[in-house]
Scaffold this active site. Sequence first.
Site, PDB file in Angstrom:
ATOM      1  N   HIS A  94       0.846  -1.080   0.083  1.00  0.00           N
ATOM      2  CA  HIS A  94      -0.053   0.041   0.009  1.00  0.00           C
ATOM      3  C   HIS A  94       0.843   1.423  -0.013  1.00  0.00           C
ATOM      4  O   HIS A  94       2.108   1.308   0.618  1.00  0.00           O
ATOM      5  CB  HIS A  94      -0.966  -0.044   1.152  1.00  0.00           C
ATOM      6  N   GLU A 164      -4.002   2.287  -7.033  1.00  0.00           N
ATOM      7  CA  GLU A 164      -4.348   3.734  -6.308  1.00  0.00           C
ATOM      8  C   GLU A 164      -3.473   4.628  -6.689  1.00  0.00           C
ATOM      9  O   GLU A 164      -2.439   4.572  -6.067  1.00  0.00           O
ATOM     10  CB  GLU A 164      -4.135   2.877  -4.944  1.00  0.00           C
ATOM     11  N   SER A 212     -10.197   7.474  -3.084  1.00  0.00           N
ATOM     12  CA  SER A 212     -11.206   8.715  -2.902  1.00  0.00           C
ATOM     13  C   SER A 212     -12.675   7.752  -3.407  1.00  0.00           C
ATOM     14  O   SER A 212     -13.519   8.670  -4.081  1.00  0.00           O
ATOM     15  CB  SER A 212     -11.188   9.846  -3.278  1.00  0.00           C
TER      16      SER A 212
HETATM   17  P1  13P Z   1      -9.491   6.556   0.578  1.00  0.00           P
HETATM   18  O1  13P Z   1     -10.727   5.825  -0.113  1.00  0.00           O
HETATM   19  O2  13P Z   1      -9.889   6.932   1.905  1.00  0.00           O
HETATM   20  O3  13P Z   1      -8.770   7.536  -0.497  1.00  0.00           O
HETATM   21  O4  13P Z   1      -8.420   5.630   0.626  1.00  0.00           O
HETATM   22  C1  13P Z   1      -8.057   4.694  -0.406  1.00  0.00           C
HETATM   23  C2  13P Z   1      -7.018   3.786  -0.037  1.00  0.00           C
HETATM   24  O5  13P Z   1      -6.088   3.894   0.135  1.00  0.00           O
HETATM   25  C3  13P Z   1      -7.633   2.432  -0.030  1.00  0.00           C
HETATM   26  O6  13P Z   1      -6.492   1.333   0.187  1.00  0.00           O
END
Ligand code: 13P
Length: 255
Positions: A94, A164, A212
């Site tokens: 991550h 992501e 998000s």
């Molecule tokens: P958010 O949905 O809070 O932007 O976070 C995304 C995330 O990092 C999920 O692993």
Amino acid sequence: MKLIIGNWKMFPSSPKEAKSIFNGIKKGVRGVTHAKVIVCPPALFISTLIAIKAKAKISIGGQNSSFEDEGAHTGETSPRALALIGATHVILGHSERRAMGETNKEVSAKVVAAIRNKLTVVLCVGEKARDEHGAYFNEVAMQLHSSLEGFPKNEFKRLVIAYEPIWAIGAKAKRAATPSDCREMSILIRRELTEYFGKKVAFTIPILYGGSVDDRNAEGFLKEGEADGLLVGRISLDPEKFSTIIHIANNFRKL
Ligand code: 13P
């Protein structure tokens, strides 16, 4: 079937609240037949949630695990222990962990250890920022390639990729990526996976979008963005909104 994963990050801080959020999600998944739901709470709550899961069709995952099964690694989480307490998935690589210094080499060693312990790996990749020349495509391709080093090809069923884009993550993000940003990157990721696994296998590996995601933009990522699922952060702590997302995914069976 779409895959909806909730990454609770380091929230909440009380077991009582964790149980209450989870019970809300349990209610939300009733009647869901065409979405697979995975909740990844802080490691401290994994056993608690597994104990109250009963027959709910929710899998539980970790948010990180070590490159070794056991060892003198203070503060780390053993992938073997994760599997033995009943977790089935683990998020690895991550961006918030990469920001703490985790390298592709470390990520790849963790991936191999998780697979060895029969966990399904949710491998995160994503660029820090976007430039007009498209260098971010290379950045993501490189990250994926290096993070998969040593991945046993015959274990492809245990792999999920989560795209992501870092600039779209968290409360401070100005915006989520668009469905077309997501689709474009999935094509690139699929191409990289094809290089590693061959075309037939590459098309079976789910590619999720995360950053998000909420109950209003989820459908766009699944439909126009062609994402195989979503990795949801903040909103996965809101049982009502998270359940709405799960139901949006479930509705794709009709399409
Ligand atoms: P958010 O949905 O809070 O932007 O976070 C995304 C995330 O990092 C999920 O692993």
